[in-house]
Design a protein around this motif. Structure first.
Motif, PDB file in Angstrom:
ATOM      1  N   ALA A  22     133.407 -19.313 -20.309  1.00  0.00           N
ATOM      2  CA  ALA A  22     133.966 -18.569 -21.438  1.00  0.00           C
ATOM      3  C   ALA A  22     134.628 -17.288 -20.954  1.00  0.00           C
ATOM      4  O   ALA A  22     135.691 -16.884 -21.453  1.00  0.00           O
ATOM      5  CB  ALA A  22     132.871 -18.258 -22.452  1.00  0.00           C
ATOM      6  N   GLY A  23     134.006 -16.633 -19.977  1.00  0.00           N
ATOM      7  CA  GLY A  23     134.580 -15.417 -19.424  1.00  0.00           C
ATOM      8  C   GLY A  23     135.899 -15.668 -18.710  1.00  0.00           C
ATOM      9  O   GLY A  23     136.843 -14.882 -18.814  1.00  0.00           O
ATOM     10  N   VAL A  24     135.977 -16.764 -17.978  1.00  0.00           N
ATOM     11  CA  VAL A  24     137.226 -17.127 -17.298  1.00  0.00           C
ATOM     12  C   VAL A  24     138.340 -17.347 -18.314  1.00  0.00           C
ATOM     13  O   VAL A  24     139.473 -16.862 -18.147  1.00  0.00           O
ATOM     14  CB  VAL A  24     137.017 -18.403 -16.448  1.00  0.00           C
ATOM     15  CG1 VAL A  24     138.361 -18.962 -15.979  1.00  0.00           C
ATOM     16  CG2 VAL A  24     136.133 -18.097 -15.248  1.00  0.00           C
ATOM     17  N   PHE A  25     138.012 -18.069 -19.398  1.00  0.00           N
ATOM     18  CA  PHE A  25     139.005 -18.324 -20.451  1.00  0.00           C
ATOM     19  C   PHE A  25     139.463 -17.023 -21.093  1.00  0.00           C
ATOM     20  O   PHE A  25     140.664 -16.790 -21.274  1.00  0.00           O
ATOM     21  CB  PHE A  25     138.408 -19.260 -21.501  1.00  0.00           C
ATOM     22  CG  PHE A  25     139.313 -19.519 -22.673  1.00  0.00           C
ATOM     23  CD1 PHE A  25     140.378 -20.398 -22.566  1.00  0.00           C
ATOM     24  CD2 PHE A  25     139.101 -18.859 -23.879  1.00  0.00           C
ATOM     25  CE1 PHE A  25     141.228 -20.622 -23.647  1.00  0.00           C
ATOM     26  CE2 PHE A  25     139.940 -19.076 -24.960  1.00  0.00           C
ATOM     27  CZ  PHE A  25     141.000 -19.967 -24.847  1.00  0.00           C
ATOM     28  N   LEU A  67     137.519  -6.996 -13.824  1.00  0.00           N
ATOM     29  CA  LEU A  67     136.930  -6.522 -15.073  1.00  0.00           C
ATOM     30  C   LEU A  67     135.429  -6.749 -15.141  1.00  0.00           C
ATOM     31  O   LEU A  67     134.655  -5.827 -15.418  1.00  0.00           O
ATOM     32  CB  LEU A  67     137.621  -7.214 -16.256  1.00  0.00           C
ATOM     33  CG  LEU A  67     137.143  -6.791 -17.643  1.00  0.00           C
ATOM     34  CD1 LEU A  67     137.377  -5.310 -17.868  1.00  0.00           C
ATOM     35  CD2 LEU A  67     137.852  -7.615 -18.713  1.00  0.00           C
ATOM     36  N   ALA A  68     134.980  -7.988 -14.893  1.00  0.00           N
ATOM     37  CA  ALA A  68     133.550  -8.285 -14.949  1.00  0.00           C
ATOM     38  C   ALA A  68     132.847  -7.875 -13.663  1.00  0.00           C
ATOM     39  O   ALA A  68     131.707  -7.422 -13.692  1.00  0.00           O
ATOM     40  CB  ALA A  68     133.334  -9.781 -15.202  1.00  0.00           C
ATOM     41  N   ALA A  69     133.530  -8.028 -12.525  1.00  0.00           N
ATOM     42  CA  ALA A  69     132.896  -7.717 -11.239  1.00  0.00           C
ATOM     43  C   ALA A  69     132.480  -6.252 -11.168  1.00  0.00           C
ATOM     44  O   ALA A  69     131.397  -5.912 -10.682  1.00  0.00           O
ATOM     45  CB  ALA A  69     133.837  -8.061 -10.089  1.00  0.00           C
ATOM     46  N   LEU A  70     133.330  -5.360 -11.659  1.00  0.00           N
ATOM     47  CA  LEU A  70     133.036  -3.932 -11.621  1.00  0.00           C
ATOM     48  C   LEU A  70     132.449  -3.435 -12.934  1.00  0.00           C
ATOM     49  O   LEU A  70     132.252  -2.232 -13.106  1.00  0.00           O
ATOM     50  CB  LEU A  70     134.305  -3.147 -11.278  1.00  0.00           C
ATOM     51  CG  LEU A  70     134.932  -3.496  -9.919  1.00  0.00           C
ATOM     52  CD1 LEU A  70     136.183  -2.668  -9.681  1.00  0.00           C
ATOM     53  CD2 LEU A  70     133.934  -3.282  -8.785  1.00  0.00           C
ATOM     54  N   ALA A  71     132.168  -4.376 -13.845  1.00  0.00           N
ATOM     55  CA  ALA A  71     131.511  -4.060 -15.125  1.00  0.00           C
ATOM     56  C   ALA A  71     132.225  -2.933 -15.859  1.00  0.00           C
ATOM     57  O   ALA A  71     131.582  -2.050 -16.435  1.00  0.00           O
ATOM     58  CB  ALA A  71     130.043  -3.710 -14.893  1.00  0.00           C
ATOM     59  N   LEU A  72     133.561  -2.994 -15.878  1.00  0.00           N
ATOM     60  CA  LEU A  72     134.315  -1.947 -16.557  1.00  0.00           C
ATOM     61  C   LEU A  72     134.122  -1.999 -18.066  1.00  0.00           C
ATOM     62  O   LEU A  72     134.299  -0.998 -18.753  1.00  0.00           O
ATOM     63  CB  LEU A  72     135.804  -2.078 -16.208  1.00  0.00           C
ATOM     64  CG  LEU A  72     136.155  -1.717 -14.764  1.00  0.00           C
ATOM     65  CD1 LEU A  72     137.578  -2.115 -14.429  1.00  0.00           C
ATOM     66  CD2 LEU A  72     135.974  -0.218 -14.546  1.00  0.00           C
ATOM     67  N   GLY A 118     133.177 -16.138  -9.372  1.00  0.00           N
ATOM     68  CA  GLY A 118     133.063 -17.096 -10.454  1.00  0.00           C
ATOM     69  C   GLY A 118     133.962 -16.824 -11.630  1.00  0.00           C
ATOM     70  O   GLY A 118     134.402 -17.755 -12.311  1.00  0.00           O
ATOM     71  N   ARG A 119     134.228 -15.560 -11.897  1.00  0.00           N
ATOM     72  CA  ARG A 119     134.994 -15.223 -13.096  1.00  0.00           C
ATOM     73  C   ARG A 119     136.338 -14.580 -12.784  1.00  0.00           C
ATOM     74  O   ARG A 119     137.215 -14.534 -13.641  1.00  0.00           O
ATOM     75  CB  ARG A 119     134.157 -14.273 -13.962  1.00  0.00           C
ATOM     76  CG  ARG A 119     134.729 -13.986 -15.319  1.00  0.00           C
ATOM     77  CD  ARG A 119     133.715 -13.284 -16.204  1.00  0.00           C
ATOM     78  NE  ARG A 119     134.330 -12.748 -17.400  1.00  0.00           N
ATOM     79  CZ  ARG A 119     133.668 -12.145 -18.366  1.00  0.00           C
ATOM     80  NH1 ARG A 119     132.355 -12.007 -18.273  1.00  0.00           N
ATOM     81  NH2 ARG A 119     134.296 -11.666 -19.428  1.00  0.00           N
ATOM     82  N   GLY A 120     136.522 -14.078 -11.562  1.00  0.00           N
ATOM     83  CA  GLY A 120     137.745 -13.366 -11.244  1.00  0.00           C
ATOM     84  C   GLY A 120     138.799 -14.177 -10.521  1.00  0.00           C
ATOM     85  O   GLY A 120     140.002 -13.976 -10.719  1.00  0.00           O
ATOM     86  N   VAL A 121     138.368 -15.117  -9.674  1.00  0.00           N
ATOM     87  CA  VAL A 121     139.321 -15.848  -8.835  1.00  0.00           C
ATOM     88  C   VAL A 121     140.226 -16.750  -9.667  1.00  0.00           C
ATOM     89  O   VAL A 121     141.442 -16.802  -9.458  1.00  0.00           O
ATOM     90  CB  VAL A 121     138.572 -16.657  -7.757  1.00  0.00           C
ATOM     91  CG1 VAL A 121     139.520 -17.610  -7.054  1.00  0.00           C
ATOM     92  CG2 VAL A 121     137.920 -15.724  -6.741  1.00  0.00           C
TER      93      VAL A 121
END
Length: 261
Positions: A22-25, A67-72, A118-121
């Motif tokens: 869902a995050g990737v989408f 965005l998710a990796a650095l928890a912005l 998992g979510r950024g690439v």
């Protein structure tokens, strides 16, 4: 032990496959919206902030990867840490034969690594395939960029650890977290590259620690930064923030009062 904590953080988030999909989408959709917004802006102002259209598009997808990796937008270790402080479970953490700050740093690095992979690439690859992007051909540039990403993780954790420790005095740190999110989005360059900000405002935001999260890695990848100077800037902020977190932790844990007793 700390390597095991980082690996545990990675595995923990890897179990939430539906949430990751869902995050990737979501990141991909918002990336598309931002790309077309940027393209419209760059049609009016070519080379805005020193970027051409391809570099601006690359910047957008890099931001979605981070965005998710650095928890912005939240979702980092600070949320759980603040809850443990509020409930008093932090006492268990303090009893462990491990350093509190280092424990949570390793756990957050494991989380960030999974979110980046998992979510950024996938959104970044999607953007690179569907739009003209500016990616370096020199492997050394990619290696230098990887170093800035690791330093960005340290700076990001340093900021969020300070935010989390505020719960020792406030008990409910929701307001502080929201203020940190707003500052992070604006000052990291997530909304617009900091190079676009004019005059004194641009100089101030580029000197703040949030610029280490997105703007600094992006400029290294796009060839707009001096690598040693960027490393020195990020490293100085990482050390300063982690040292401040250490001092605040010492002050907070000198006398711990748990709600209810």
């Amino acid at each position: 032990m700390y390597a095991a904590v980082a690996a545990g953080g990675f595995r923990r988030y890897a179990t939430y496959r539906t949430a990751t999909a869902a995050g990737v989408f979501t990141n991909t959709v918002f990336g598309l919206i931002l790309v077309y917004t940027y393209l419209a802006l760059w049609d009016v102002r070519p080379h805005l902030g020193g970027y051409d259209r391809a570099q601006a598009v690359t910047y957008v997808w890099l931001g979605q990867a981070f965005l998710a990796a650095l928890a912005l937008g939240g979702g980092g270790a600070e949320d759980e840490l603040m809850e443990r402080i509020r409930t008093g479970d932090i006492a268990i953490d303090l009893y462990r034969p491990a350093d509190l700050q280092l424990w949570w740093l390793c756990a957050d690095v494991g989380r960030a690594m999974f979110q980046l992979i998992g979510r950024g690439v996938v959104p970044f690859v999607f953007g690179a395939l569907c739009f003209p992007v500016a990616l370096p051909a020199d492997p050394l540039t990619w290696l230098a960029f990887a170093g800035t990403v690791l330093l960005a993780m340290l700076v990001g954790f340093g900021i969020r650890f300070l935010v989390a420790l505020s719960a020792f005095w406030l008990m409910d740190g929701t307001g502080v977290v929201q203020m940190a999110w707003l500052a992070g989005f604006f000052c990291s360059g997530m909304l617009l590259p900091l190079n676009v900000f004019p005059g004194t405002l641009g100089e101030v935001v580029r000197a703040l620690p949030w610029s280490s999260l997105l703007q600094a890695p992006a400029d290294v990848l796009l060839g707009h930064a001096d690598v040693p100077a960027t490393y020195a800037f990020q490293g100085a902020w990482a050390l300063a923030l982690l040292a401040a977190g250490r001092l605040l932790q010492r002050a907070a844990t000198r006398r711990v009062v748990v709600q209810g007793g």
